[in-house]
Design a protein around this motif. Structure first.
Motif, PDB file in Angstrom:
ATOM      1  N   PRO A 209      -4.051   9.910  -5.674  1.00 29.76           N
ATOM      2  CA  PRO A 209      -3.777   9.065  -6.836  1.00 29.76           C
ATOM      3  C   PRO A 209      -4.769   9.251  -7.971  1.00 29.76           C
ATOM      4  O   PRO A 209      -4.490   8.861  -9.101  1.00 29.76           O
ATOM      5  N   VAL A 210      -5.943   9.819  -7.682  1.00 33.20           N
ATOM      6  CA  VAL A 210      -6.988   9.929  -8.697  1.00 33.20           C
ATOM      7  C   VAL A 210      -7.636  11.312  -8.637  1.00 33.20           C
ATOM      8  O   VAL A 210      -7.947  11.825  -7.561  1.00 33.20           O
ATOM      9  N   ALA A 211      -7.826  11.914  -9.801  1.00 31.78           N
ATOM     10  CA  ALA A 211      -8.588  13.162  -9.914  1.00 31.78           C
ATOM     11  C   ALA A 211      -9.939  12.830 -10.545  1.00 31.78           C
ATOM     12  O   ALA A 211     -10.011  12.053 -11.488  1.00 31.78           O
TER      13      ALA A 211
ATOM     14  N   GLU B 245       2.754   6.652 -16.801  1.00 25.28           N
ATOM     15  CA  GLU B 245       3.355   7.272 -15.625  1.00 25.28           C
ATOM     16  C   GLU B 245       2.346   7.398 -14.488  1.00 25.28           C
ATOM     17  O   GLU B 245       2.659   7.142 -13.319  1.00 25.28           O
ATOM     18  N   ALA B 246       1.119   7.786 -14.809  1.00 26.42           N
ATOM     19  CA  ALA B 246       0.087   7.966 -13.782  1.00 26.42           C
ATOM     20  C   ALA B 246      -0.295   6.630 -13.161  1.00 26.42           C
ATOM     21  O   ALA B 246      -0.506   6.539 -11.941  1.00 26.42           O
ATOM     22  N   TRP B 247      -0.408   5.583 -13.985  1.00 22.61           N
ATOM     23  CA  TRP B 247      -0.737   4.257 -13.444  1.00 22.61           C
ATOM     24  C   TRP B 247       0.380   3.753 -12.540  1.00 22.61           C
ATOM     25  O   TRP B 247       0.115   3.165 -11.480  1.00 22.61           O
ATOM     26  N   HIS B 248       1.613   3.973 -12.954  1.00 20.95           N
ATOM     27  CA  HIS B 248       2.740   3.523 -12.136  1.00 20.95           C
ATOM     28  C   HIS B 248       2.752   4.230 -10.783  1.00 20.95           C
ATOM     29  O   HIS B 248       2.996   3.612  -9.749  1.00 20.95           O
ATOM     30  N   ARG B 249       2.491   5.524 -10.788  1.00 24.77           N
ATOM     31  CA  ARG B 249       2.518   6.286  -9.549  1.00 24.77           C
ATOM     32  C   ARG B 249       1.361   5.887  -8.624  1.00 24.77           C
ATOM     33  O   ARG B 249       1.520   5.818  -7.410  1.00 24.77           O
ATOM     34  N   ALA B 250       0.195   5.621  -9.201  1.00 31.37           N
ATOM     35  CA  ALA B 250      -0.999   5.406  -8.390  1.00 31.37           C
ATOM     36  C   ALA B 250      -1.120   3.983  -7.863  1.00 31.37           C
ATOM     37  O   ALA B 250      -1.709   3.762  -6.807  1.00 31.37           O
TER      38      ALA B 250
END
Length: 320
Positions: free
Chosen positions: A28-30, A119-124
């Motif tokens: 979820p995080v890079a 989009e990244a917040w929703h996925r993570a």
């Protein structure tokens, strides 16, 4: 009315699902560590994860407009710039932001910043609403957020093996910040607007005004300029602001100036004429009168009381 002039907020109340064609990220995080003098400008790519940056002394980060970011100093103060404002982010503070942002640790500090597009917040996030409902404000960093972000950086480096744990830490960070903003959400019914969404838009605009005042420190309040930020008259802004926060923008600015003066008077040896100037007062006499009216004592008495209290604490520590 205020709600009739509000534009769309920079992040929505709920995130839209990620497109099914996006390849799932490894976690979820890079994580990236920025060294001295390094400048990073992240950009959105399909299927990207959230990005957690650790900036060492002299590192700089420029976050795109519309990204939700959570920034906090690890040591020293961090210089922050966004739109028309520039201010120092002090240790112990946390900045949640939804617009373009520039972080600079040139003063020798270090910082953490978790950021990404919707989009990244929703996925993570397991609970995307907790992140979507965050207001863009600077406040005291809730207990545990800094530790969880630091741990999140370590877990994210582990790749897929620690992805579940990283997701849990991310959720806890969002929930901690969401809980810390409970008092702000309680004020939503006071905001103009017939729906919760309209009321939230109004609150977002009022918070922009509130932040402009707070980041200005000792600067003189210009109501017309503040009202121009949300496209309404200064009189209407004062009435709505008073109804929502219980004080006018002028009252808020004056209170912050006196709190700043109290900190300088009790934590430094600065001459009181310089304290008055730093707090935006025309002269030392008007400063002392306002200070005594607010705190019930003169600046000199406040400094002496702080020194006496500090001395008693030292004696008690040596005796234990």
């Amino acid at each position: 009315m205020l709600e009739t002039v509000l534009s769309l907020p920079s992040f929505r109340e709920t995130f839209e699902p990620a497109p099914p064609s996006s390849p799932p990220p490894r976690g979820p995080v890079a994580v990236a560590i920025l060294g001295h003098g390094e400048l990073r400008r992240p950009c959105a790519t399909q299927g990207m994860a959230l990005q957690l940056f650790r900036g060492e002394s002299g590192a700089m980060l420029e976050i795109p407009n519309g990204w939700l970011s959570i920034s906090l100093p690890l040591s020293g103060r961090v210089r922050v710039r966004s739109e028309q404002s520039e201010w120092p982010l002090e240790p112990g503070r946390c900045l949640v932001w939804d617009r373009s942002l520039f972080l600079d640790a040139a003063s020798g500090g270090a910082w953490l910043c978790l950021c990404g597009p919707e989009e990244a917040w929703h996925r993570a996030c397991r609970n995307a609403r907790a992140a979507a409902e965050l207001f863009p404000v600077e406040d005291a960093c809730p207990p545990g957020v800094a530790e969880r972000l630091a741990q999140l950086a370590r877990e994210a480096r582990g790749g897929t093996e620690n992805a579940e744990h990283a997701s849990h830490l991310l959720q806890m960070v969002c929930l901690d910040l969401h809980a810390a903003q409970h008092a702000l959400r309680q004020l939503l019914p006071r905001c103009p607007g017939r729906t919760r969404r309209r009321k939230r838009w109004a609150m977002l605009r009022l918070l922009r005004v509130r932040h402009a005042i707070a980041s200005g420190r000792g600067a003189r309040l210009r109501m017309n300029a503040l009202a121009g930020r949300i496209s309404c008259s200064s009189g209407h802004l004062s009435r709505v602001y008073l109804h929502v926060f219980g004080e006018t923008p002028a009252d808020f600015a004056f209170r912050l100036r006196l709190e700043h003066a109290m900190a300088l008077a009790t934590r430094t040896d600065m001459a009181f004429c310089d304290v008055a100037e730093s707090a935006g007062f025309d002269n030392q006499s008007s400063f002392c009168r306002a200070f005594k009216k607010r705190y019930g004592m003169t600046p000199g008495a406040a400094r002496a009381l702080r020194a006496a209290t500090r001395g008693e604490s030292t004696v008690a520590t040596l005796a234990s």
